[in-house]
Write an enzyme that holds these catalytic residues in place. Sequence first.
Site, mmCIF file in Angstrom:
data_model
loop_
_atom_site.group_PDB
_atom_site.id
_atom_site.type_symbol
_atom_site.label_atom_id
_atom_site.label_comp_id
_atom_site.label_asym_id
_atom_site.label_seq_id
_atom_site.Cartn_x
_atom_site.Cartn_y
_atom_site.Cartn_z
ATOM 1 N N ASP A 1 -4.118 6.785 71.180
ATOM 2 C CA ASP A 1 -5.626 6.972 71.972
ATOM 3 C C ASP A 1 -5.415 8.066 72.877
ATOM 4 O O ASP A 1 -4.421 8.233 73.704
ATOM 5 C CB ASP A 1 -6.025 5.758 72.699
ATOM 6 C CG ASP A 1 -7.416 5.777 73.234
ATOM 7 O OD1 ASP A 1 -8.363 5.316 72.239
ATOM 8 O OD2 ASP A 1 -7.582 6.306 74.224
ATOM 9 N N ILE A 2 -6.455 9.047 72.815
ATOM 10 C CA ILE A 2 -6.407 10.076 73.754
ATOM 11 C C ILE A 2 -6.876 9.678 75.126
ATOM 12 O O ILE A 2 -7.935 9.092 75.227
ATOM 13 C CB ILE A 2 -7.223 11.374 73.351
ATOM 14 C CG1 ILE A 2 -7.110 11.769 71.874
ATOM 15 C CG2 ILE A 2 -7.409 12.439 74.248
ATOM 16 C CD1 ILE A 2 -7.910 12.536 71.283
ATOM 17 N N GLU B 1 -11.631 8.255 69.292
ATOM 18 C CA GLU B 1 -10.362 8.897 69.599
ATOM 19 C C GLU B 1 -9.104 8.213 69.304
ATOM 20 O O GLU B 1 -8.288 8.557 69.981
ATOM 21 C CB GLU B 1 -10.388 9.434 71.190
ATOM 22 C CG GLU B 1 -10.280 8.392 72.206
ATOM 23 C CD GLU B 1 -11.518 7.882 72.556
ATOM 24 O OE1 GLU B 1 -12.682 7.539 71.638
ATOM 25 O OE2 GLU B 1 -11.764 7.044 73.678
#
Lengths: 119, 333
Positions: B184-185, B227
Amino acid sequence: MTMTPLVLDAAELLARVENDRELLRELVAIFKKQLPGQIDSLRNNVENGEIPGIVVAGHTFKGMLSNLGAPRAAAAAARLEELGKKGATDKVGPAFIELQNEISLLMPELESCAAQVNT
Amino acid sequence: MCSAGEHLKILIADDDIISRTLLEKALGKEGYEVVSTENGRQAIEKLTADRGPRLALLDWVMPEVNGPDVCRAVRAQHEQHYQYLLLLSSKESKADIVSGLESGADDYVTKPFDLEELKARLRAGVRILELQDHLVEARESMRYHATHDNLTSLLNRGVIVNLLGMELIRSQRENRSTAILLCDIDHFKKINDTHGHLVGDQVLREVSSRFLSAVRSYDFVGRYGGEEFLIVLNNCNPASSASRAEQVLRSLSNRPVSTSAGLLSITGSIGLLLSIDWAGRPVEEVLHEVDLALYAAKQAGRNCVRLAKSQIPQQHVVVPAIELPVTVERRKS
C-alpha cells in the site's frame, strides 16, 4: 460444324502471359529444356507398364501444354492420363506416340510464335 | 493488388514449372511476395513455418503430398493467423470441388486458369485475411482490457487473485513456498488531495513500473484496488522472502517519483505472507491474513514490512530491517 482444335492457340497463349514477350520466351525456353527428360521418363514408364508414373506424367503434360496454349497436345496428354487411370496398358503405347506427334507439331509453331514476339 | 502497399507473402505450390513460372511472374507484378515450391511436403513446411505465407495457391496433384492433404495439415495447426488456401486443379466434377473444399481449401480454381479471375479471387482472399486480422486484433484488445488494469496496465484484481489461488495450490503440491506481498502506498490520499488525481495517477503508474522492475519476470504483480498492490513471488525461499519484500519496499523510496507537480518522495507498507505457513488455506483466508499483516505494518509507523504468522494469526512478526542506502531517508510519512 466442329472446329478442329489448333496446334497452337497463339491468341490464348499471349493472353495467358498478358502480352509479356519476355515471359513467353522464358516459358518456351523452360519447356524446351524440360521436354527431353520428361519424354524419356514417360517413355520408360510406358515401356515398363508403370501405370502410376504414366498417370502423373500425363497429368503434368496436360497442365503444361494447356498453359502453353496447345489444345491438341493437351488433349493427347489428357487421353494418356485417362488410359493410365483405367489401367489400359495396351493402349498407353499408341497414346504416348500420339502425344509425341502432337508435341512435334507444336514445337515449331511455339518457337515461331516466340520468334514473332521477339521482333 | 495487395492491401495498402503491403507485400503479402503468397505460396505457389505446383510441380508444373510452366504454371509455376506464369504464376510467379503474374503475382509478382501484382505486388505479392512470391514463395514457390514444387511438392506438397515442402508446401506444408513453408505454410506452417513461423511467419509463413498467409495466402497459398496449391495444385491438387503434386509429388509426395497432394493439395487437399496440404490443406488438412495446415488446418490441423490451428494457427492464430488464418491462411487463405486456394486449390488449383483440372479436376472439375462437383464431387472433386466438394472434396477439395472439405479438405480445408477456401476456394477452388480449375486449370487452365484465367489469370484475371484468379487474381480477383486472390483479392477476395486478401479481404478475408484483413477482416480476420481485424477480428483477432479486437479480440486480443478485449482480452487485454478484461485482464489488465486500465491505469497501470498491471493485472487486475480478478486475475491476480485467481493466479494467487492457482499458485497456492501449486506450491502446496510441490512443497514449495510462495511469498504474497500486499503493498500500500503510504498517505496516498494526501497526494491526491494536495496535487490532484492526475498526479495521483502518475504516482500509481510509476509505482507499478517500479514493482515490475523489482520482481522476477515470472512473478505476478496486480493492482488489488485503489493504491493497494498484490505481488505473488513464485517459488520464493522463505529465508529470502523478507529481503525480497524489503527490495520491493525500497523500490518505492529509493528515489522520488517524477510527476507534473514535481518530485514526490513516497514510501509504502507491505504485509508479507509465506504460503508454506498457511498450507491448504483458501485464498480468501490468505488474503485476509496478509491484509492484517499490512495493517500491522501501518500501525507500526509505515514504510516497513510485517510478516503474517500462521501460528499466531493476530500477531505479526517484525521483519528485521535491512540497512537502506544512506542517501535515502527512511521516513515515517
